[in-house]
Design an enzyme around this catalytic site. Structure first.
Site, mmCIF file in Angstrom:
data_model
loop_
_atom_site.group_PDB
_atom_site.id
_atom_site.type_symbol
_atom_site.label_atom_id
_atom_site.label_comp_id
_atom_site.label_asym_id
_atom_site.label_seq_id
_atom_site.Cartn_x
_atom_site.Cartn_y
_atom_site.Cartn_z
ATOM 1 C CG PHE A 7 -1.944 -1.390 1.088
ATOM 2 C CD1 PHE A 7 -3.514 -0.583 0.622
ATOM 3 C CD2 PHE A 7 -1.694 -2.385 1.774
ATOM 4 C CE1 PHE A 7 -4.309 -2.010 0.707
ATOM 5 C CE2 PHE A 7 -2.734 -3.032 2.450
ATOM 6 C CZ PHE A 7 -4.236 -2.468 1.299
ATOM 7 C CG ASP A 8 1.158 5.797 -1.716
ATOM 8 O OD1 ASP A 8 1.998 6.493 -1.522
ATOM 9 O OD2 ASP A 8 -0.027 6.896 -2.187
#
Length: 220
Positions: A7-8
């Site tokens: 995940f960013d």
């Protein structure tokens, strides 16, 4: 087989707009340089700061860029990182994915020291197997493809078909594709749909709820 999701951070797990914009405004004022409008400043969120400063402002000299970044780090390290909120639905999604046996990690262009503070503050670290970020000086390992490659080498899953990169900006999508993993773009963050489509996002999620469902069903 372990499905793994990177995940960013900004614009994917958290709404970091307030702290980043305040930090940018503080830095432009400290540099005595005209401050871009808020619409332009929002474009700074996601990609490496040294690149966006040169792309969207009058600051071009490398030494001036470093001075700007130092001012930003002063503000963000003291106040900006706390001007942050988790998007609704993120924590239940992470809990469900972990319970389903997924490997979870953060891959962000934010300096590691800030990423770790934010992960600890909001409790992300209880779900994450790894956190991979830019170096604290933002001079090396700043591009998302480099950060993701760094993370891929340290996560247990090696079958690329079982790995996805999730993010809200073009650099997230490009980073995933360069590393030959699935790329999912989220539309609730800071990037526009056209940006994500042009970058090559294989799947788009309209909301956290939509992302939650698509990841659990592995519609990537």
């Amino acid at each position: 087989m372990t499905k793994t999701v990177f995940f960013d951070l900004d614009g994917t797990l958290t709404d970091s707009k307030k702290g980043i914009l305040n930090g940018l405004k503080y830095s432009f004022k400290a540099m005595n340089v005209p401050t871009p409008d808020d619409k332009t400043l929002q474009l700074f969120i996601g990609p490496p700061l040294n690149q966006t400063v040169q792309k969207y402002s009058e600051i071009q000299d490398p030494d001036q860029v470093q001075a700007f970044m130092a001012h930003f780090h002063d503000y963000y390290g003291e106040t900006g990182w706390q001007e942050n909120a988790v998007f609704p639905g993120i924590m239940p999604m992470l809990a469900d994915l972990k319970a389903a046996g997924y490997g979870l990690a953060i891959a962000t262009a934010k300096p590691e020291m800030f990423a770790k503070k934010i992960s600890t503050r909001f409790g992300f670290d209880q779900y994450m197997t790894g956190l991979f970020a830019a170096t604290d000086d933002e001079m090396t390992r700043t591009q998302k493809d480099e950060i993701l490659a760094y993370g891929l080498a340290r996560m247990p899953e090696k079958q690329l078909a079982n790995i996805v990169m999730v993010g809200d900006r073009a650099n997230d999508i490009a980073g995933g594709l360069v590393n030959h993993v699935h790329a999912v773009g989220v539309l609730y963050g800071f990037g526009a749909k056209a940006e994500l489509v042009q970058a090559g996002a294989e799947v788009l999620a309209d909301s956290v709820t939509d992302l939650h469902r698509k990841l659990l069903d592995w519609q990537v």
